[in-house]
Design a protein around this motif. Structure first.
Motif, mmCIF file in Angstrom:
data_model
loop_
_atom_site.group_PDB
_atom_site.id
_atom_site.type_symbol
_atom_site.label_atom_id
_atom_site.label_comp_id
_atom_site.label_asym_id
_atom_site.label_seq_id
_atom_site.Cartn_x
_atom_site.Cartn_y
_atom_site.Cartn_z
ATOM 1 N N VAL A 34 41.162 42.159 47.852
ATOM 2 C CA VAL A 34 39.908 41.804 47.185
ATOM 3 C C VAL A 34 38.766 42.556 47.860
ATOM 4 N N VAL A 90 44.380 35.824 43.037
ATOM 5 C CA VAL A 90 45.373 36.848 43.397
ATOM 6 C C VAL A 90 46.364 36.375 44.447
ATOM 7 N N CYS A 95 34.655 41.728 43.060
ATOM 8 C CA CYS A 95 33.560 40.790 42.812
ATOM 9 C C CYS A 95 32.254 41.577 42.723
ATOM 10 N N ALA A 151 38.135 34.960 43.439
ATOM 11 C CA ALA A 151 39.014 36.126 43.384
ATOM 12 C C ALA A 151 40.240 35.927 44.270
ATOM 13 N N ALA A 210 48.324 40.351 38.992
ATOM 14 C CA ALA A 210 48.011 40.253 40.425
ATOM 15 C C ALA A 210 48.983 39.369 41.188
ATOM 16 N N VAL A 212 34.023 38.109 38.152
ATOM 17 C CA VAL A 212 35.244 38.463 38.864
ATOM 18 C C VAL A 212 36.103 39.316 37.943
ATOM 19 N N SER A 224 43.495 44.176 43.913
ATOM 20 C CA SER A 224 43.938 43.080 43.047
ATOM 21 C C SER A 224 42.771 42.473 42.290
ATOM 22 N N ALA A 225 41.593 42.488 42.913
ATOM 23 C CA ALA A 225 40.403 41.901 42.275
ATOM 24 C C ALA A 225 39.145 42.471 42.905
ATOM 25 N N VAL A 261 39.983 40.899 37.719
ATOM 26 C CA VAL A 261 41.299 40.704 38.316
ATOM 27 C C VAL A 261 42.340 41.469 37.503
ATOM 28 N N ARG A 262 43.279 42.130 38.179
ATOM 29 C CA ARG A 262 44.402 42.732 37.453
ATOM 30 C C ARG A 262 45.309 41.603 36.948
ATOM 31 N N VAL A 273 40.372 48.403 40.456
ATOM 32 C CA VAL A 273 41.276 47.256 40.316
ATOM 33 C C VAL A 273 42.452 47.677 39.449
#
Length: 334
Positions: free
Chosen positions: A49, A93, A73, A89, A40, A34, A70-71, A36-37, A64
């Protein structure tokens, strides 16, 4: 085949370790796959996502960041991520405003994102799903029921991401995402096959001197094979196929966003030359191109070839497209 990897078994994990080292603004969970920012959950925004099989980089992890996803996968190469990744994810977020899943129309992605949405809703997270199905080449394929999801995914993620960044509610972010998808069409061309690390050789047979018109981003067959043609003739086929399906899209006489996308092994010298042909054809047909991207954004490993994506854009879409974005692969205005 020569590939810059350690082994086929670790290629995705190694790439994610590289993403983590290059982009410290991202939280990269290599083991659980995963991206992620880190901010987020700040600002109470809707979470965006997306995800899919690896091999299409920079899609999706490269998008991202601020003003976009935001995320993301990443699955194994050309293989859907699993629902647990998507649920993880969404949880990472969720900031109280819900989560939008952007899903390319491939059977594994559709089923797994649906399962993840149901699991997230059981945990109290509001989820909307938007299906991207812009490819006009074929209606059904080995991987899909209906049109495949390709280059328009970039337009959907950018414009919906800008709406979320502005604080739009979940229903509004989902609505603009669906409008972008409905206004977009794509057509791809392969000049060579791609090579997956696990196979170590071409995924399909494309003889010298031949090309595949309407190819999918996993190397799925397109409409037909022809002898190799000059860029101008290829552009005429791609642009014609896209515009034929955009006829009924509103605003029918409005401007378009244009993406000339490399499939992974086509140099920019060729892509810009190809874009010159695309731009000339659109001008001759009275189509105003408001914004253009040329480069590798939705790839197919080392496939030579390209795709053309056009989106009939209204004023709101153009405003959100121009909004600032700061990701590993797309950035302007900030």
């Amino acid at each position: 085949m020569k590939m810059l990897i350690n082994s086929p078994q670790t290629v995705v994990a190694d790439a994610l370790r590289g993403v983590a080292a290059a982009h410290p603004q991202l939280d990269v969970d290599v083991e659980r796959r995963v991206v992620v920012r880190r901010d987020a959950r700040e600002g109470g925004r809707v979470g965006l996502v997306s995800g899919g099989g690896s091999g299409h980089e920079p899609l999706h992890a490269g998008f991202v960041g601020y003003g976009m996803l935001s995320a993301a996968c990443p699955g194994e190469v050309f293989t859907s991520p699993v629902p647990e990744q998507m649920l993880r994810a969404a949880s990472a977020v969720e900031a109280g405003q819900g989560v939008l899943f952007v899903v390319k129309n491939y059977t594994g992605d559709v089923l797994n994102f649906q399962i993840a949405a149901e699991l997230a809703e059981e945990d109290g997270v509001r989820v909307e799903r938007v299906l991207v199905d812009d490819d006009v080449a074929v209606t059904d394929s080995l991987y899909t029921a209906g049109r495949r999801g390709t280059g328009a995914t970039l337009f959907v993620e950018k414009i919906a991401g800008a709406a979320a960044e502005e604080g739009a509610p979940l229903e509004q972010v989902a609505a603009i995402a669906r409008r972008v998808n409905e206004s977009s069409r794509s057509f791809g061309v392969a000049l060579s096959a791609c090579t997956t690390p696990a196979k170590g050789g071409p995924t399909f047979d494309l003889p010298d001197g031949e090309m595949e018109l309407g190819v999918g981003i996993h190397g799925e067959p397109g409409r037909e094979r022809r002898a190799m043609m000059p860029a101008r003739a290829i552009a005429e086929v791609a642009v014609g196929a896209v515009l034929e399906e955009l006829v009924e899209v509103a605003p029918a006489d409005g401007p378009v966003l244009a993406l000339v996308n490399g499939m992974g092994a086509t140099p920019l010298l060729e892509l810009y030359g190809f874009h010159a042909e695309v731009a000339g054809l659109l001008e001759a047909r009275g189509v105003h191109v408001a914004r253009t991207l040329v480069g590798n954004y939705v790839t197919s490993l080392d496939m030579a070839g390209c795709s053309v994506t056009l989106c009939r854009a209204d004023a709101e879409m153009l405003r959100l497209w121009d909004a600032p974005v700061q990701t590993a692969a797309l950035r302007w205005g900030r």
